[in-house]
Write a protein that holds these residues in place. Structure first.
Motif, PDB file in Angstrom:
ATOM      1  N   HIS A 188      45.832 -11.900  -2.489  1.00 14.50           N
ATOM      2  CA  HIS A 188      46.259 -10.918  -1.491  1.00 14.50           C
ATOM      3  C   HIS A 188      45.641  -9.552  -1.779  1.00 14.50           C
ATOM      4  O   HIS A 188      46.228  -8.504  -1.526  1.00 14.50           O
ATOM      5  N   ASP A 189      44.417  -9.580  -2.315  1.00 16.51           N
ATOM      6  CA  ASP A 189      43.646  -8.359  -2.522  1.00 16.51           C
ATOM      7  C   ASP A 189      43.084  -7.884  -1.185  1.00 16.51           C
ATOM      8  O   ASP A 189      43.004  -8.652  -0.219  1.00 16.51           O
ATOM      9  N   GLU A 190      42.678  -6.653  -1.110  1.00 18.61           N
ATOM     10  CA  GLU A 190      42.221  -6.075   0.157  1.00 18.61           C
ATOM     11  C   GLU A 190      41.033  -6.813   0.774  1.00 18.61           C
ATOM     12  O   GLU A 190      41.037  -7.072   1.986  1.00 18.61           O
ATOM     13  N   PRO A 191      39.977  -7.157   0.025  1.00 16.61           N
ATOM     14  CA  PRO A 191      38.858  -7.880   0.649  1.00 16.61           C
ATOM     15  C   PRO A 191      39.282  -9.223   1.247  1.00 16.61           C
ATOM     16  O   PRO A 191      38.794  -9.606   2.322  1.00 16.61           O
ATOM     17  N   THR A 192      40.195  -9.921   0.570  1.00 16.84           N
ATOM     18  CA  THR A 192      40.658 -11.213   1.096  1.00 16.84           C
ATOM     19  C   THR A 192      41.461 -11.024   2.366  1.00 16.84           C
ATOM     20  O   THR A 192      41.258 -11.736   3.371  1.00 16.84           O
ATOM     21  N   LEU A 193      42.366 -10.069   2.369  1.00 13.93           N
ATOM     22  CA  LEU A 193      43.209  -9.847   3.546  1.00 13.93           C
ATOM     23  C   LEU A 193      42.399  -9.293   4.718  1.00 13.93           C
ATOM     24  O   LEU A 193      42.762  -9.509   5.879  1.00 13.93           O
ATOM     25  N   ALA A 194      41.310  -8.615   4.427  1.00 15.21           N
ATOM     26  CA  ALA A 194      40.454  -8.087   5.503  1.00 15.21           C
ATOM     27  C   ALA A 194      39.786  -9.199   6.300  1.00 15.21           C
ATOM     28  O   ALA A 194      39.290  -8.962   7.406  1.00 15.21           O
ATOM     29  N   GLU A 195      39.791 -10.420   5.776  1.00 11.72           N
ATOM     30  CA  GLU A 195      39.198 -11.554   6.493  1.00 11.72           C
ATOM     31  C   GLU A 195      40.109 -12.098   7.586  1.00 11.72           C
ATOM     32  O   GLU A 195      39.662 -12.797   8.501  1.00 11.72           O
ATOM     33  N   LEU A 196      41.403 -11.807   7.496  1.00 14.00           N
ATOM     34  CA  LEU A 196      42.374 -12.447   8.387  1.00 14.00           C
ATOM     35  C   LEU A 196      42.177 -12.139   9.875  1.00 14.00           C
ATOM     36  O   LEU A 196      42.291 -13.053  10.708  1.00 14.00           O
ATOM     37  N   PRO A 197      41.917 -10.900  10.280  1.00 11.89           N
ATOM     38  CA  PRO A 197      41.778 -10.651  11.726  1.00 11.89           C
ATOM     39  C   PRO A 197      40.730 -11.525  12.401  1.00 11.89           C
ATOM     40  O   PRO A 197      40.958 -12.020  13.516  1.00 11.89           O
ATOM     41  N   ALA A 198      39.611 -11.748  11.759  1.00 17.93           N
ATOM     42  CA  ALA A 198      38.565 -12.578  12.353  1.00 17.93           C
ATOM     43  C   ALA A 198      38.978 -14.040  12.417  1.00 17.93           C
ATOM     44  O   ALA A 198      38.500 -14.793  13.274  1.00 17.93           O
ATOM     45  N   LEU A 199      39.881 -14.448  11.530  1.00 14.53           N
ATOM     46  CA  LEU A 199      40.333 -15.831  11.508  1.00 14.53           C
ATOM     47  C   LEU A 199      41.437 -16.100  12.532  1.00 14.53           C
ATOM     48  O   LEU A 199      41.718 -17.262  12.844  1.00 14.53           O
ATOM     49  N   LEU A 200      42.059 -15.039  13.037  1.00  9.83           N
ATOM     50  CA  LEU A 200      43.104 -15.164  14.053  1.00  9.83           C
ATOM     51  C   LEU A 200      42.684 -14.393  15.304  1.00  9.83           C
ATOM     52  O   LEU A 200      43.349 -13.449  15.731  1.00  9.83           O
ATOM     53  N   PRO A 201      41.603 -14.794  15.946  1.00 11.78           N
ATOM     54  CA  PRO A 201      41.024 -14.001  17.031  1.00 11.78           C
ATOM     55  C   PRO A 201      41.898 -13.932  18.284  1.00 11.78           C
ATOM     56  O   PRO A 201      41.749 -13.009  19.079  1.00 11.78           O
ATOM     57  N   HIS A 202      42.810 -14.890  18.451  1.00 10.78           N
ATOM     58  CA  HIS A 202      43.618 -14.924  19.670  1.00 10.78           C
ATOM     59  C   HIS A 202      45.044 -14.425  19.455  1.00 10.78           C
ATOM     60  O   HIS A 202      45.819 -14.400  20.412  1.00 10.78           O
ATOM     61  N   ALA A 203      45.376 -14.050  18.231  1.00  8.67           N
ATOM     62  CA  ALA A 203      46.701 -13.478  17.979  1.00  8.67           C
ATOM     63  C   ALA A 203      46.719 -12.055  18.522  1.00  8.67           C
ATOM     64  O   ALA A 203      45.919 -11.219  18.086  1.00  8.67           O
ATOM     65  N   PRO A 204      47.597 -11.735  19.468  1.00 11.27           N
ATOM     66  CA  PRO A 204      47.599 -10.392  20.047  1.00 11.27           C
ATOM     67  C   PRO A 204      47.999  -9.301  19.057  1.00 11.27           C
ATOM     68  O   PRO A 204      47.704  -8.130  19.289  1.00 11.27           O
ATOM     69  N   ARG A 205      48.630  -9.718  17.966  1.00  7.08           N
ATOM     70  CA  ARG A 205      49.015  -8.744  16.944  1.00  7.08           C
ATOM     71  C   ARG A 205      49.065  -9.444  15.596  1.00  7.08           C
ATOM     72  O   ARG A 205      49.547 -10.563  15.493  1.00  7.08           O
TER      73      ARG A 205
END
Length: 253
Positions: A188-205
């Motif tokens: 749960h380091d910052e570089p790892t968590l920064a990957e999440l938005p691209a992996l959930l492209p259809h989540a509105p939030r």
């Protein structure tokens, strides 16, 4: 763990079930297939895909007998978080408002040989963390909620990092991840968590938060009440978003 994980009794106000009911929600806690009452019928458990189908059938049966109001909000922890996300991706028999997950990420913080084995030896520190993070009575209640991981479930433990992207890409509701300060299974380091938005492209939030002074089993620790309040606040935000936009994921056909 069984569904009793969400009904902690070691500390007043610790139970998510009691808190949710007190605040006017209907809270339904399910044992995963192979746990609790189903352990005798499913001694080897089910795969994640099978568990998703079972949970969706259970929710359909519940929906047939009860008013679901605005819809369903799904909350899961650890392996149950995998099930929550998979069930949301597969589609529910009722409008889905959002998903809240704790104790789960998309990149492991341990090597494959440290993942749970048949006996589960050597994982105490990863599952719990420091004793000071939990009320003293926690471990007196543990025999009632800790159960062996069924074989078919355990066989897929290492698959989640490879499976995450395909599951996450199908989720179309708000998602919140909470990582305990002392989480040891998942990065749960910052570089790892920064990957999440691209992996959930259809989540509105997408919200990613950290819970201070907590170990992996957040809902059994000193900060359980705080985490549960924040989860229910996220549910309120999902409800407000639905009211403002009129959008939610409709029931699956």
């Amino acid at each position: 763990m069984t569904a009793g994980y969400f009904d902690g009794r070691a500390l007043p106000g610790q139970s998510l079930l009691a808190l949710g009911a007190r605040l006017g929600y209907t809270v339904l806690a399910l044992d995963r297939p192979g746990y609790g009452a189903s352990s005798a019928d499913l001694p080897h458990g089910q795969t994640l895909a099978e568990q998703s189908a079972t949970v969706r059938a259970a929710l359909a049966a519940y929906a047939a007998r009860h008013d679901l109001g605005a819809g369903v909000f799904v909350l899961g922890h650890s392996y149950g978080g995998k099930l929550a996300l998979t069930t949301a991706a597969d589609g529910l028999p009722a409008p889905l408002l959002g998903v809240d997950v704790s104790g789960l990420g998309h990149r492991l913080a341990v090597p494959a040989h440290d993942l749970p084995s048949a006996g589960g030896q050597g994982h105490w520190k990863h599952n719990w963390g420091a004793l000071r993070l939990y009320p003293p009575d926690t471990f007196r209640h543990c025999p009632d909620i800790v159960a062996p991981m069924p074989e078919r479930e355990r066989a897929e433990v290492a698959d989640w990092p490879a499976r995450f992207a395909s599951v996450a890409a199908r989720i179309r509701v708000p998602v919140r991840f909470t990582f305990a300060e002392h989480e040891r299974w998942w990065r749960h380091d910052e570089p790892t968590l920064a990957e999440l938005p691209a992996l959930l492209p259809h989540a509105p939030r997408l919200l990613v938060e950290h819970q201070p002074q907590a170990g992996h089993n957040i809902s059994l620790g000193w900060t359980a009440h705080t985490y549960h309040l924040r989860a229910l606040a996220f549910l309120e935000e999902c409800l407000a978003g639905k009211a403002a936009t009129g959008t939610t994921v409709p029931a699956a056909a």
